[in-house]
Design a protein around this motif. Structure first.
Motif, PDB file in Angstrom:
ATOM      1  N   GLU A  72     -25.103  45.529   6.391  1.00 67.93           N
ATOM      2  CA  GLU A  72     -24.033  44.680   6.923  1.00 67.93           C
ATOM      3  C   GLU A  72     -24.187  44.601   8.443  1.00 67.93           C
ATOM      4  OE1 GLU A  72     -20.012  46.164   6.678  1.00 67.93           O
ATOM      5  OE2 GLU A  72     -19.222  44.130   6.515  1.00 67.93           O
ATOM      6  N   GLU A  73     -24.365  43.382   8.933  1.00 67.33           N
ATOM      7  CA  GLU A  73     -24.686  43.249  10.354  1.00 67.33           C
ATOM      8  C   GLU A  73     -23.697  42.460  11.177  1.00 67.33           C
ATOM      9  OE1 GLU A  73     -29.198  43.035  11.094  1.00 67.33           O
ATOM     10  OE2 GLU A  73     -28.837  41.926   9.250  1.00 67.33           O
ATOM     11  N   TYR A  74     -22.855  41.653  10.541  1.00 68.11           N
ATOM     12  CA  TYR A  74     -21.977  40.811  11.363  1.00 68.11           C
ATOM     13  C   TYR A  74     -20.629  40.566  10.710  1.00 68.11           C
ATOM     14  CZ  TYR A  74     -23.843  37.222   8.207  1.00 68.11           C
ATOM     15  OH  TYR A  74     -24.219  36.535   7.094  1.00 68.11           O
ATOM     16  N   GLU A  75     -19.685  40.224  11.573  1.00 72.22           N
ATOM     17  CA  GLU A  75     -18.335  39.884  11.162  1.00 72.22           C
ATOM     18  C   GLU A  75     -18.413  38.695  10.195  1.00 72.22           C
ATOM     19  OE1 GLU A  75     -16.045  41.604  13.458  1.00 72.22           O
ATOM     20  OE2 GLU A  75     -14.720  41.322  11.734  1.00 72.22           O
ATOM     21  N   GLY A  76     -17.699  38.771   9.088  1.00 75.05           N
ATOM     22  CA  GLY A  76     -17.688  37.617   8.174  1.00 75.05           C
ATOM     23  C   GLY A  76     -18.814  37.638   7.162  1.00 75.05           C
ATOM     24  N   GLN A  77     -19.685  38.658   7.268  1.00 77.13           N
ATOM     25  CA  GLN A  77     -20.837  38.695   6.350  1.00 77.13           C
ATOM     26  C   GLN A  77     -20.407  38.896   4.902  1.00 77.13           C
ATOM     27  OE1 GLN A  77     -24.110  41.320   7.486  1.00 77.13           O
ATOM     28  NE2 GLN A  77     -24.659  41.569   5.337  1.00 77.13           N
ATOM     29  N   LYS A  78     -19.258  39.599   4.723  1.00 75.29           N
ATOM     30  CA  LYS A  78     -18.828  39.887   3.353  1.00 75.29           C
ATOM     31  C   LYS A  78     -18.668  38.593   2.559  1.00 75.29           C
ATOM     32  CE  LYS A  78     -16.636  44.328   4.333  1.00 75.29           C
ATOM     33  NZ  LYS A  78     -16.697  44.378   5.800  1.00 75.29           N
ATOM     34  N   ILE A  79     -18.067  37.578   3.184  1.00 72.12           N
ATOM     35  CA  ILE A  79     -17.870  36.297   2.479  1.00 72.12           C
ATOM     36  C   ILE A  79     -19.232  35.701   2.108  1.00 72.12           C
ATOM     37  CG2 ILE A  79     -16.949  33.949   2.678  1.00 72.12           C
ATOM     38  CD1 ILE A  79     -14.923  35.057   4.717  1.00 72.12           C
ATOM     39  N   ASP A  80     -20.141  35.718   3.070  1.00 74.23           N
ATOM     40  CA  ASP A  80     -21.501  35.193   2.822  1.00 74.23           C
ATOM     41  C   ASP A  80     -22.145  35.920   1.653  1.00 74.23           C
ATOM     42  OD1 ASP A  80     -21.580  33.315   4.740  1.00 74.23           O
ATOM     43  OD2 ASP A  80     -22.829  34.441   6.164  1.00 74.23           O
ATOM     44  N   ASP A  81     -22.094  37.257   1.679  1.00 74.03           N
ATOM     45  CA  ASP A  81     -22.746  38.070   0.634  1.00 74.03           C
ATOM     46  C   ASP A  81     -22.160  37.750  -0.744  1.00 74.03           C
ATOM     47  OD1 ASP A  81     -24.245  39.366   2.548  1.00 74.03           O
ATOM     48  OD2 ASP A  81     -22.937  41.121   2.668  1.00 74.03           O
ATOM     49  N   ILE A  82     -20.825  37.700  -0.781  1.00 72.87           N
ATOM     50  CA  ILE A  82     -20.151  37.501  -2.076  1.00 72.87           C
ATOM     51  C   ILE A  82     -20.566  36.168  -2.694  1.00 72.87           C
ATOM     52  CG2 ILE A  82     -17.857  37.077  -3.098  1.00 72.87           C
ATOM     53  CD1 ILE A  82     -16.859  39.305  -1.091  1.00 72.87           C
ATOM     54  N   ARG A  83     -20.646  35.135  -1.851  1.00 73.80           N
ATOM     55  CA  ARG A  83     -21.031  33.809  -2.363  1.00 73.80           C
ATOM     56  C   ARG A  83     -22.523  33.759  -2.704  1.00 73.80           C
ATOM     57  NH1 ARG A  83     -17.759  29.488   1.211  1.00 73.80           N
ATOM     58  NH2 ARG A  83     -19.221  30.174   2.790  1.00 73.80           N
ATOM     59  N   ARG A  84     -23.317  34.299  -1.808  1.00 70.71           N
ATOM     60  CA  ARG A  84     -24.777  34.222  -1.981  1.00 70.71           C
ATOM     61  C   ARG A  84     -25.253  35.033  -3.184  1.00 70.71           C
ATOM     62  NH1 ARG A  84     -28.541  37.717   0.471  1.00 70.71           N
ATOM     63  NH2 ARG A  84     -26.769  38.776   1.394  1.00 70.71           N
ATOM     64  N   LEU A  85     -24.628  36.218  -3.379  1.00 70.48           N
ATOM     65  CA  LEU A  85     -25.100  37.111  -4.443  1.00 70.48           C
ATOM     66  C   LEU A  85     -24.319  36.937  -5.744  1.00 70.48           C
ATOM     67  CD1 LEU A  85     -25.433  40.253  -2.132  1.00 70.48           C
ATOM     68  CD2 LEU A  85     -27.327  38.887  -3.020  1.00 70.48           C
ATOM     69  N   GLY A  86     -23.324  36.054  -5.756  1.00 70.32           N
ATOM     70  CA  GLY A  86     -22.536  35.806  -6.967  1.00 70.32           C
ATOM     71  C   GLY A  86     -21.750  37.038  -7.400  1.00 70.32           C
ATOM     72  N   VAL A  87     -21.040  37.642  -6.454  1.00 68.52           N
ATOM     73  CA  VAL A  87     -20.310  38.885  -6.726  1.00 68.52           C
ATOM     74  C   VAL A  87     -18.982  38.606  -7.447  1.00 68.52           C
ATOM     75  CG1 VAL A  87     -19.059  40.762  -5.561  1.00 68.52           C
ATOM     76  CG2 VAL A  87     -21.358  40.122  -4.790  1.00 68.52           C
ATOM     77  N   ASP A  88     -18.655  39.469  -8.435  1.00 67.80           N
ATOM     78  CA  ASP A  88     -17.398  39.291  -9.173  1.00 67.80           C
ATOM     79  C   ASP A  88     -16.290  40.202  -8.649  1.00 67.80           C
ATOM     80  OD1 ASP A  88     -18.470  37.552 -11.439  1.00 67.80           O
ATOM     81  OD2 ASP A  88     -19.852  39.275 -11.468  1.00 67.80           O
ATOM     82  N   VAL A  89     -16.674  41.417  -8.227  1.00 67.61           N
ATOM     83  CA  VAL A  89     -15.661  42.385  -7.780  1.00 67.61           C
ATOM     84  C   VAL A  89     -16.060  42.987  -6.428  1.00 67.61           C
ATOM     85  CG1 VAL A  89     -14.411  44.514  -8.359  1.00 67.61           C
ATOM     86  CG2 VAL A  89     -15.278  43.047 -10.194  1.00 67.61           C
ATOM     87  N   PHE A  90     -15.106  42.989  -5.475  1.00 63.77           N
ATOM     88  CA  PHE A  90     -15.312  43.677  -4.201  1.00 63.77           C
ATOM     89  C   PHE A  90     -14.453  44.925  -4.259  1.00 63.77           C
ATOM     90  CE2 PHE A  90     -13.422  44.868  -0.187  1.00 63.77           C
ATOM     91  CZ  PHE A  90     -14.498  44.931   0.677  1.00 63.77           C
ATOM     92  N   THR A  91     -15.000  46.080  -3.883  1.00 60.63           N
ATOM     93  CA  THR A  91     -14.179  47.290  -3.902  1.00 60.63           C
ATOM     94  C   THR A  91     -14.468  48.190  -2.692  1.00 60.63           C
ATOM     95  OG1 THR A  91     -13.455  49.176  -5.225  1.00 60.63           O
ATOM     96  CG2 THR A  91     -15.794  48.630  -5.362  1.00 60.63           C
ATOM     97  N   VAL A  92     -13.402  48.849  -2.221  1.00 57.49           N
ATOM     98  CA  VAL A  92     -13.534  49.896  -1.183  1.00 57.49           C
ATOM     99  C   VAL A  92     -12.431  50.915  -1.413  1.00 57.49           C
ATOM    100  CG1 VAL A  92     -14.607  48.800   0.845  1.00 57.49           C
ATOM    101  CG2 VAL A  92     -12.172  48.467   0.400  1.00 57.49           C
ATOM    102  N   GLY A  93     -12.427  51.986  -0.607  1.00 60.95           N
ATOM    103  CA  GLY A  93     -11.431  53.041  -0.755  1.00 60.95           C
ATOM    104  C   GLY A  93     -10.050  52.606  -0.275  1.00 60.95           C
ATOM    105  N   SER A  94      -9.057  53.387  -0.671  1.00 60.72           N
ATOM    106  CA  SER A  94      -7.663  53.013  -0.420  1.00 60.72           C
ATOM    107  C   SER A  94      -7.289  53.083   1.068  1.00 60.72           C
ATOM    108  CB  SER A  94      -6.730  53.915  -1.227  1.00 60.72           C
ATOM    109  OG  SER A  94      -7.096  55.263  -1.003  1.00 60.72           O
ATOM    110  N   ASP A  95      -8.186  53.644   1.920  1.00 58.37           N
ATOM    111  CA  ASP A  95      -7.880  53.632   3.354  1.00 58.37           C
ATOM    112  C   ASP A  95      -7.898  52.197   3.900  1.00 58.37           C
ATOM    113  OD1 ASP A  95     -10.498  54.281   2.466  1.00 58.37           O
ATOM    114  OD2 ASP A  95     -11.198  54.746   4.484  1.00 58.37           O
ATOM    115  N   TRP A  96      -8.396  51.261   3.113  1.00 62.57           N
ATOM    116  CA  TRP A  96      -8.506  49.873   3.557  1.00 62.57           C
ATOM    117  C   TRP A  96      -7.492  48.948   2.874  1.00 62.57           C
ATOM    118  CZ3 TRP A  96     -11.500  49.113   7.628  1.00 62.57           C
ATOM    119  CH2 TRP A  96     -12.533  50.023   7.878  1.00 62.57           C
ATOM    120  N   VAL A  97      -6.502  49.508   2.157  1.00 60.82           N
ATOM    121  CA  VAL A  97      -5.588  48.663   1.377  1.00 60.82           C
ATOM    122  C   VAL A  97      -5.046  47.494   2.183  1.00 60.82           C
ATOM    123  CG1 VAL A  97      -3.294  48.581   0.286  1.00 60.82           C
ATOM    124  CG2 VAL A  97      -4.881  50.396  -0.310  1.00 60.82           C
TER     125      VAL A  97
END
Ligand code: CTP
Length: 421
Positions: A72-97
């Motif tokens: 992960e290298e830049y702000e906003g990359q998560k959206i790019d990754d999710i669309r590009r890789l066809g991701v169904d579920v994003f998950t992280v720990g509860s410290d980020w709720v």
């Protein structure tokens, strides 16, 4: 196939990370893990990972649960990754709720309960907690004090003004000290700090003669302690990228370097008032000279210095200009506390030039300019805490590894000490 993605720094990989990865994997059939790059981590304020990106990636690989690892290298990359890789579920720990609810537009978002009682910060803290003392007062000392809070594994162990007590008084509660007393006292203070067993980060100039600096380097080596010259500019990402652009030949051969740093001080009544102030050379020349040396080296053919002094204060230069002649190149450094000018840096080459606008020493931006305007390029890199933060991280790494970061070499500090005296 259900694809799951999760992100993290994964520094000093621990049980909490392992459990998170297990549960993330159980949410689908294919697990993608995004490991944050060192630069990206820094921009989030989460700096001082004990391990490099490669080590952290290897550790995640070692858990054996990731089907794919990305960086992960830049702000906003998560959206790019999710669309590009066809991701169904994003998950992280509860410290980020709540923090990633915006991703619901593209996939399912699941917050997993964080494992109690373990974190990278704690592990790092136990491994190499550095208690930093601050020797000196004033605006810069306050800035360092604040920046320590951003550096994982470092805390303020005490502060003391130079007129209250000696630097060695900090040794009881500190492993290391940042020295920002008057430059006239630096060499003596650094010596006392090293003799008291503390690692030292000293405001530049560290000494007022090359010999004094070399003696301090030998003392530090004898005691196996770190001694670092605190020139902040050397830790700014943009400054370092500028050096690389020049070194890679983008502007051809460097023929001239012109660096100016000024800041008008408040009016003074009595020459005596100037005694405790840093003169123009001490306050400004180290960063500007360093830049000349990092671009053209320390083997010049000739150097001339011309100063204008305050009346009645013979060592207090209101303005100084250094002129260097190298084989095939020249450089000028202008510094002043009693003269105001444009604080820019220009590096002129045979194919173009670098322009760093004022205040170039706190640089987050520079331009590579050419004869044809369409070849011009602009560069921007976030600068956190004026470079102090990255410098403290480098200092704490140097203490942990016994190896200096090399942003300012001993040879460079030595000639700076000689030229500023
Ligand atoms: N995580 C977890 N339980 C822990 C620690 C981390 O579930 N005890 C999760 C985080 O919520 C995140 C992932 O592991 O989804 C990666 O966390 P990271 O920030 O890399 O690790 P921390 O230990 O939280 O790091 P730090 O102490 O530096 O904040």
């Amino acid at each position: 196939m259900k694809k799951v993605i999760t992100y993290g720094t994964f520094d000093c990989l621990h049980e909490g990370h392992r459990r998170l990865l297990e549960r993330a994997k159980a949410l689908g059939d294919w697990l993608i893990v995004g490991v944050t790059s060192d630069d990206y981590d820094r921009t989030r304020g989460k700096i001082n990972a004990a391990q490099s990106l490669m080590e952290r990636v290897e550790a995640v690989k070692g858990v054996g649960l990731a089907d794919e690892i990305i960086v992960e290298e830049y702000e906003g990359q998560k959206i790019d990754d999710i669309r590009r890789l066809g991701v169904d579920v994003f998950t992280v720990g509860s410290d980020w709720v709540g923090k990633f609810d915006y991703l619901r537009e593209w996939c399912e978002v699941v917050y997993l309960p964080r494992t109690q009682g373990v974190s990278s910060s704690e592990i790092r803290g136990v491994r190499r907690g550095v208690r930093l003392g601050i020797f000196g007062t004033g605006v810069v000392a306050d800035k360092y004090r604040k920046e320590v809070e951003w550096v994982n594994g470092m805390s303020v162990g005490g502060q003391c003004a130079e007129f209250e007590a000696g630097v060695e008084s900090l040794a009881g509660t500190c492993d290391a000290v940042y020295v920002v007393s008057h430059p006239r006292r630096h060499a003596a203070d650094v010596r006392s700090a090293l003799e008291a067993g503390m690692h030292v980060l000293c405001e530049s100039p560290v000494a007022l003669s090359g010999k004094d600096f070399r003696d301090l380097v030998s003392l530090a080596a004898e005691r196996r302690l770190v001694l670092m010259d605190a020139i902040k500019t050397a830790y700014a990402t943009a400054y370092n990228r500028m050096l690389l652009v020049v070194k890679s030949g983008k502007i051809g051969r460097v023929v001239s370097v012109d660096a100016t740093c000024t800041s008008l001080m408040p009016p003074w009544q009595n020459p005596k008032d100037l005694e405790e102030s840093w003169n123009s050379r001490q306050a400004w020349a180290p960063a500007a000279l360093l830049t000349v040396f990092q671009l053209l080296g320390t083997h010049w053919e000739r150097v001339r210095r011309k100063s204008f002094f305050a009346e009645g204060a013979e060592d207090f230069d209101l303005f100084t200009k250094y002129d260097f002649e190298y084989e095939g190149a020249v450089a000028s450094v202008k510094v002043g506390k009693g003269v105001k000018s444009e604080g820019e840096l220009v590096v002129s080459g045979t194919d173009g030039y670098i322009y760093v606008p004022s205040p170039w020493w706190k640089t987050d931006y520079f331009e590579e300019r050419h004869e044809k305007a369409e070849e011009n390029r602009r560069f921007f890199y976030q600068l956190d805490g004026e470079g102090i933060r990255a410098q403290l991280v480098a200092f704490s790494r140097a203490i942990a590894t016994g190896r200096g970061p090399g942003n300012v070499t001993e040879a460079e500090s030595e000639v700076i000490a000689e030229l500023v005296k």
